[in-house]
Design a protein around this motif. Structure first.
Motif, PDB file in Angstrom:
ATOM      1  N   ILE A 159       0.841  -1.201   0.000  1.00 30.48           N
ATOM      2  CA  ILE A 159       0.000   0.000   0.000  1.00 30.48           C
ATOM      3  C   ILE A 159       0.876   1.251   0.000  1.00 30.48           C
ATOM      4  N   VAL A 160       1.929   1.238   0.826  1.00 27.96           N
ATOM      5  CA  VAL A 160       2.849   2.385   0.861  1.00 27.96           C
ATOM      6  C   VAL A 160       3.512   2.555  -0.500  1.00 27.96           C
ATOM      7  N   SER A 161       3.934   1.444  -1.102  1.00 25.98           N
ATOM      8  CA  SER A 161       4.580   1.504  -2.413  1.00 25.98           C
ATOM      9  C   SER A 161       3.634   2.059  -3.473  1.00 25.98           C
ATOM     10  N   ASN A 162       2.381   1.604  -3.450  1.00 24.91           N
ATOM     11  CA  ASN A 162       1.396   2.093  -4.421  1.00 24.91           C
ATOM     12  C   ASN A 162       1.100   3.576  -4.211  1.00 24.91           C
ATOM     13  N   TRP A 163       1.047   3.990  -2.945  1.00 19.81           N
ATOM     14  CA  TRP A 163       0.835   5.406  -2.636  1.00 19.81           C
ATOM     15  C   TRP A 163       1.978   6.252  -3.183  1.00 19.81           C
ATOM     16  N   CYS A 164       3.191   5.753  -3.056  1.00 18.00           N
ATOM     17  CA  CYS A 164       4.348   6.477  -3.597  1.00 18.00           C
ATOM     18  C   CYS A 164       4.222   6.652  -5.111  1.00 18.00           C
ATOM     19  N   SER A 165       3.815   5.589  -5.784  1.00 21.36           N
ATOM     20  CA  SER A 165       3.640   5.667  -7.241  1.00 21.36           C
ATOM     21  C   SER A 165       2.584   6.706  -7.608  1.00 21.36           C
ATOM     22  N   ARG A 166       1.512   6.744  -6.847  1.00 19.45           N
ATOM     23  CA  ARG A 166       0.431   7.694  -7.108  1.00 19.45           C
ATOM     24  C   ARG A 166       0.902   9.138  -6.907  1.00 19.45           C
ATOM     25  N   CYS A 167       1.789   9.330  -5.921  1.00 17.02           N
ATOM     26  CA  CYS A 167       2.259  10.674  -5.590  1.00 17.02           C
ATOM     27  C   CYS A 167       3.487  11.086  -6.394  1.00 17.02           C
ATOM     28  N   GLY A 168       4.044  10.180  -7.172  1.00 16.30           N
ATOM     29  CA  GLY A 168       5.269  10.487  -7.891  1.00 16.30           C
ATOM     30  C   GLY A 168       6.475  10.533  -6.982  1.00 16.30           C
ATOM     31  N   ILE A 169       6.449   9.699  -5.934  1.00 15.52           N
ATOM     32  CA  ILE A 169       7.532   9.631  -4.949  1.00 15.52           C
ATOM     33  C   ILE A 169       8.263   8.299  -5.127  1.00 15.52           C
ATOM     34  N   ARG A 170       9.556   8.303  -4.898  1.00 11.93           N
ATOM     35  CA  ARG A 170      10.331   7.064  -4.970  1.00 11.93           C
ATOM     36  C   ARG A 170      10.117   6.244  -3.701  1.00 11.93           C
ATOM     37  N   PHE A 171       9.808   4.956  -3.867  1.00 11.14           N
ATOM     38  CA  PHE A 171       9.687   4.043  -2.727  1.00 11.14           C
ATOM     39  C   PHE A 171      11.004   3.316  -2.551  1.00 11.14           C
ATOM     40  N   GLY A 172      11.569   3.416  -1.343  1.00  9.69           N
ATOM     41  CA  GLY A 172      12.853   2.780  -1.074  1.00  9.69           C
ATOM     42  C   GLY A 172      12.715   1.308  -0.721  1.00  9.69           C
ATOM     43  N   MET A 173      12.165   1.030   0.443  1.00 10.22           N
ATOM     44  CA  MET A 173      11.953  -0.340   0.894  1.00 10.22           C
ATOM     45  C   MET A 173      11.154  -0.299   2.197  1.00 10.22           C
ATOM     46  N   ALA A 174      10.739  -1.465   2.647  1.00 12.75           N
ATOM     47  CA  ALA A 174      10.021  -1.577   3.913  1.00 12.75           C
ATOM     48  C   ALA A 174      10.621  -2.698   4.738  1.00 12.75           C
ATOM     49  N   ILE A 175      10.501  -2.572   6.037  1.00  9.47           N
ATOM     50  CA  ILE A 175      10.792  -3.668   6.956  1.00  9.47           C
ATOM     51  C   ILE A 175       9.494  -3.996   7.671  1.00  9.47           C
ATOM     52  N   GLY A 176       9.084  -5.255   7.617  1.00  3.95           N
ATOM     53  CA  GLY A 176       7.912  -5.720   8.349  1.00  3.95           C
ATOM     54  C   GLY A 176       8.356  -6.673   9.433  1.00  3.95           C
ATOM     55  N   HIS A 177       8.087  -6.335  10.685  1.00  7.76           N
ATOM     56  CA  HIS A 177       8.561  -7.148  11.814  1.00  7.76           C
ATOM     57  C   HIS A 177       7.383  -7.734  12.572  1.00  7.76           C
ATOM     58  N   GLY A 178       7.432  -9.035  12.838  1.00  8.07           N
ATOM     59  CA  GLY A 178       6.404  -9.702  13.618  1.00  8.07           C
ATOM     60  C   GLY A 178       6.680  -9.619  15.110  1.00  8.07           C
ATOM     61  N   ALA A 179       5.687 -10.038  15.897  1.00  9.98           N
ATOM     62  CA  ALA A 179       5.804 -10.067  17.364  1.00  9.98           C
ATOM     63  C   ALA A 179       6.214  -8.708  17.926  1.00  9.98           C
ATOM     64  N   GLY A 180       5.588  -7.662  17.417  1.00  7.89           N
ATOM     65  CA  GLY A 180       5.953  -6.307  17.823  1.00  7.89           C
ATOM     66  C   GLY A 180       5.811  -6.041  19.308  1.00  7.89           C
ATOM     67  N   GLU A 181       4.869  -6.719  19.976  1.00 13.23           N
ATOM     68  CA  GLU A 181       4.658  -6.465  21.398  1.00 13.23           C
ATOM     69  C   GLU A 181       5.825  -6.944  22.254  1.00 13.23           C
ATOM     70  N   MET A 182       6.779  -7.644  21.649  1.00 10.78           N
ATOM     71  CA  MET A 182       7.954  -8.089  22.403  1.00 10.78           C
ATOM     72  C   MET A 182       8.967  -6.968  22.621  1.00 10.78           C
ATOM     73  N   PHE A 183       8.898  -5.916  21.805  1.00 13.87           N
ATOM     74  CA  PHE A 183       9.945  -4.894  21.824  1.00 13.87           C
ATOM     75  C   PHE A 183      10.169  -4.288  23.208  1.00 13.87           C
ATOM     76  N   LYS A 184       9.083  -4.004  23.920  1.00 15.45           N
ATOM     77  CA  LYS A 184       9.219  -3.369  25.228  1.00 15.45           C
ATOM     78  C   LYS A 184       9.986  -4.257  26.208  1.00 15.45           C
ATOM     79  N   SER A 185       9.778  -5.560  26.124  1.00 14.52           N
ATOM     80  CA  SER A 185      10.457  -6.478  27.044  1.00 14.52           C
ATOM     81  C   SER A 185      11.900  -6.738  26.638  1.00 14.52           C
ATOM     82  N   LEU A 186      12.291  -6.263  25.449  1.00 12.96           N
ATOM     83  CA  LEU A 186      13.655  -6.487  24.958  1.00 12.96           C
ATOM     84  C   LEU A 186      14.464  -5.188  24.940  1.00 12.96           C
ATOM     85  N   SER A 187      14.040  -4.224  25.760  1.00 13.48           N
ATOM     86  CA  SER A 187      14.690  -2.908  25.736  1.00 13.48           C
ATOM     87  C   SER A 187      16.167  -2.958  26.122  1.00 13.48           C
ATOM     88  N   GLN A 188      16.552  -3.951  26.925  1.00 10.27           N
ATOM     89  CA  GLN A 188      17.946  -4.045  27.365  1.00 10.27           C
ATOM     90  C   GLN A 188      18.805  -4.930  26.453  1.00 10.27           C
TER      91      GLN A 188
END
Length: 218
Positions: A115-144
């Motif tokens: 969706i972000v890539s398609n939006w970039c095409s519509r706006c005439g903006i270059r799309f670089g890349m994306a990172i999609g990360h699972g288990a996002g709720e773990m981040f707070k417990s991995l702060s250290q």
């Protein structure tokens, strides 16, 4: 180089999107101007939209909502598109995305990245890349945990690739990853430390979470 870091989490305080941006900052800070923006309940001001359009790099960080982009961030993206129609802004603006989701698998974020890539095409903006990360709720417990170590090994490698793309304003294949942590252990931890705790906080029992829709309580 002017880099705009947009936190698109609807949370008012600390967020997983914010954690990802904080881990990215040291990798791209040297010699560049970093400007942070928060998009949630309160909309951006016209001058802020103008700043985003005039940046060299735009990094969108947000949580996955129903395999897509949260509505408040999508609204902001529509406004950015309108601004570009009125004022061209930076013709070489490049957009990158940092997406997290509550599922274990990072590939759940692929549709949102498209969706972000398609939006970039519509706006005439270059799309670089994306990172999609699972288990996002773990981040707070991995702060250290140091980036690139233990459960954050995959994230460290992915952010190295993302930062390299940002610093050269280039495009690369999107990456969809999950923590270096067994799925079964993640499921047990999420069930007992998060879902059951949330149920208790809201006056529910674990069995209430397993109740089917429209099933009568007995």
């Amino acid at each position: 180089m002017r880099i705009a870091l947009v936190n698109g989490s609807p949370k008012g305080g600390a967020s997983n999107s914010g954690i990802l941006l904080e881990k990215l900052k040291p990798l791209i800070a040297e010699g560049n101007e970093l400007n942070a923006y928060r998009i949630n309940v309160k909309p951006l001001k016209p001058e802020q939209y103008r700043e985003l359009n005039e940046a060299d790099v735009l990094v969108l960080a947000f949580p996955l909502y129903f395999d897509a982009i949260p509505s408040h961030l999508l609204r902001a993206m529509v406004e950015i598109e309108k601004f570009r129609q009125q004022e061209p802004g930076n013709p070489d603006l490049t957009v990158y995305a940092l997406i997290n989701n509550g599922f274990y698998e990072g590939h759940q974020c692929k549709i949102a990245a498209d969706i972000v890539s398609n939006w970039c095409s519509r706006c005439g903006i270059r799309f670089g890349m994306a990172i999609g990360h699972g288990a996002g709720e773990m981040f707070k417990s991995l702060s250290q945990v140091p980036l690139g170590k233990g459960p954050l090994k995959n994230l460290g490698k992915a952010l190295d690739q993302l930062s390299a793309a940002i610093l050269t304003r280039s495009s690369a294949d999107s990456l969809f990853i999950q923590p270096n942590f067994p799925r079964i252990a993640w499921r047990l931890a999420a069930t007992h430390s998060f879902w059951h705790a949330q149920a208790k906080k809201n006056g529910l029992r674990p069995k209430d979470l397993r109740r089917q829709p429209f099933q009568e309580s007995r």
